[in-house]
Scaffold this active site. Structure first.
Site, mmCIF file in Angstrom:
data_model
loop_
_atom_site.group_PDB
_atom_site.id
_atom_site.type_symbol
_atom_site.label_atom_id
_atom_site.label_comp_id
_atom_site.label_asym_id
_atom_site.label_seq_id
_atom_site.Cartn_x
_atom_site.Cartn_y
_atom_site.Cartn_z
ATOM 1 N N TYR A 76 -1.005 -8.281 -8.556
ATOM 2 C CA TYR A 76 -0.697 -9.267 -7.942
ATOM 3 C C TYR A 76 -0.697 -10.623 -8.472
ATOM 4 O O TYR A 76 -0.167 -11.523 -8.105
ATOM 5 C CB TYR A 76 -1.874 -9.378 -6.603
ATOM 6 C CG TYR A 76 -1.534 -8.402 -5.598
ATOM 7 C CD1 TYR A 76 -0.706 -8.731 -4.655
ATOM 8 C CD2 TYR A 76 -2.019 -7.182 -5.646
ATOM 9 C CE1 TYR A 76 -0.230 -8.056 -3.632
ATOM 10 C CE2 TYR A 76 -1.533 -6.475 -4.510
ATOM 11 C CZ TYR A 76 -0.599 -6.583 -3.507
ATOM 12 O OH TYR A 76 -0.171 -5.913 -2.522
ATOM 13 N N VAL A 113 5.583 -12.549 1.632
ATOM 14 C CA VAL A 113 4.376 -13.237 1.402
ATOM 15 C C VAL A 113 4.235 -14.201 0.403
ATOM 16 O O VAL A 113 3.312 -14.602 -0.117
ATOM 17 C CB VAL A 113 3.216 -12.192 0.852
ATOM 18 C CG1 VAL A 113 2.984 -11.028 1.996
ATOM 19 C CG2 VAL A 113 3.795 -11.395 -0.366
ATOM 20 N N HIS A 129 2.486 -10.460 7.144
ATOM 21 C CA HIS A 129 1.957 -9.878 6.034
ATOM 22 C C HIS A 129 1.297 -10.217 5.057
ATOM 23 O O HIS A 129 0.672 -9.982 3.803
ATOM 24 C CB HIS A 129 3.263 -9.224 5.412
ATOM 25 C CG HIS A 129 3.879 -7.809 6.020
ATOM 26 N ND1 HIS A 129 5.042 -7.474 5.715
ATOM 27 C CD2 HIS A 129 3.528 -6.991 7.151
ATOM 28 C CE1 HIS A 129 5.418 -6.195 6.427
ATOM 29 N NE2 HIS A 129 4.579 -6.264 7.459
ATOM 30 N N CYS A 137 -12.515 -13.115 0.559
ATOM 31 C CA CYS A 137 -13.622 -12.545 0.166
ATOM 32 C C CYS A 137 -13.939 -11.243 0.869
ATOM 33 O O CYS A 137 -13.857 -11.490 2.048
ATOM 34 C CB CYS A 137 -14.693 -13.532 0.211
ATOM 35 S SG CYS A 137 -16.413 -12.821 -0.412
ATOM 36 N N CYS A 140 -17.807 -12.191 2.480
ATOM 37 C CA CYS A 140 -18.147 -13.142 3.541
ATOM 38 C C CYS A 140 -16.785 -13.527 4.230
ATOM 39 O O CYS A 140 -16.750 -14.415 5.355
ATOM 40 C CB CYS A 140 -18.668 -14.381 2.919
ATOM 41 S SG CYS A 140 -17.467 -15.466 1.829
ATOM 42 N N CYS A 157 -15.843 -14.679 -5.507
ATOM 43 C CA CYS A 157 -15.858 -15.908 -4.269
ATOM 44 C C CYS A 157 -16.884 -16.818 -4.864
ATOM 45 O O CYS A 157 -18.137 -16.434 -5.417
ATOM 46 C CB CYS A 157 -16.718 -15.062 -3.042
ATOM 47 S SG CYS A 157 -16.886 -16.287 -1.569
ATOM 48 N N CYS A 160 -20.297 -16.658 -2.187
ATOM 49 C CA CYS A 160 -21.197 -15.635 -2.058
ATOM 50 C C CYS A 160 -21.191 -14.737 -3.534
ATOM 51 O O CYS A 160 -21.945 -13.978 -3.429
ATOM 52 C CB CYS A 160 -20.971 -14.832 -0.908
ATOM 53 S SG CYS A 160 -19.492 -13.669 -1.003
ATOM 54 N N SER A 199 15.307 -4.407 5.817
ATOM 55 C CA SER A 199 15.913 -3.063 5.626
ATOM 56 C C SER A 199 15.560 -2.483 7.139
ATOM 57 O O SER A 199 16.195 -1.488 7.522
ATOM 58 C CB SER A 199 15.285 -2.284 4.582
ATOM 59 O OG SER A 199 13.685 -2.300 5.211
#
Length: 253
Positions: A76, A113, A129, A137, A140, A157, A160, A199
């Protein structure tokens, strides 16, 4: 019966699409990877659906994240880095023009996205999406927008300390309920449904075409080649969305 692709020139199809779209009071649009590909973004599956020897299902499922979150984040982070290199194309800008014509009677539902619709200037965008710029996170559930900022392989995060994940919908995950409901509502109430660069095989998004037809809306498809939905649309416009959409908007007068 819908005319066969080879029985109608693209010029005639554009005229017919304009006659449908011009008087439409409410318009909904569904966009897929095709419109982003014209900006230079590789489609998610790419060549054979492989990334560094891995199937996308091995880097885009909850199980993949549990097994190897660093691998998932490398995938990613590469996609996020690619966003910094691309810009909205004329197809995106044509949809901004359409929204400016219709105002609140325009809704853009996207499977993408990449945030390119918002970068172009669209306001009413439903990202079914998720979005690559956002992170969530796993502890949390705090969601933050990190833009194109470079992130480590295991980002955590600030609130937390738990792992962050991309705020996108992975395989085997449900769509965000409120956004999906708004998408269905928009399609059910539209007069004209414009389907661009998808598609039409990924569900439930592809099912919106049938929702529109059941409610009596006209369906116009813009695609490089016929899709799984082409036999069910009223007008099929074959060609790049970056040239087809601006031409269609121009014909609205």
């Amino acid at each position: 019966m819908h005319p066969a692709v080879d029985q109608e020139s693209n010029d005639e199809a554009l005229d017919r699409a304009a006659r449908i779209l011009r008087p439409a009071h409410k318009v909904a649009v569904l966009t897929g990877a095709g419109i982003s590909a014209e900006s230079g973004l590789a489609t998610f599956r790419g060549s054979g659906g492989l990334w560094e020897g891995h199937r996308v299902e091995d880097v885009a499922t909850p199980r993949a994240f549990q097994c190897d979150p660093a691998l998932v984040w490398r995938f990613y982070n590469l996609r996020r880095a690619n966003l910094a290199k691309v810009s909205p194309n004329p197809g995106h800008h044509a949809l901004v023009e359409l929204e400016e014509r219709l105002g609140a009677n325009f809704t853009l539902v996207t499977q993408n996205v990449d945030g390119l619709h918002q970068a172009a200037g669209n306001q009413n965008v439903l990202e079914i999406h998720g979005c690559l710029q956002r992170v969530r996170c796993v502890g949390c559930e705090r969601v933050t927008n990190r833009g194109a900022e470079a992130l480590p392989d295991l980002p955590r995060c600030e609130a937390c300390g738990q792992l962050l994940r991309p705020d996108v919908v992975w395989f085997e995950e449900p769509l965000p309920e409120a956004i999906w409901k708004s998408s269905v509502d928009a399609v059910q109430s539209c007069d004209c449904f414009l389907v661009v660069g998808t598609s039409a095989v990924v569900y439930p998004a592809a099912g919106l075409i049938d929702v529109a037809r059941m409610e009596g809306a006209d369906v116009i498809e813009v695609n490089l080649q016929p899709s799984a939905a082409s036999a069910r649309v009223d007008v099929l416009l074959l060609g790049p969305s970056g040239t087809t959409l601006p031409e269609l908007i121009k014909r609205l007068g």
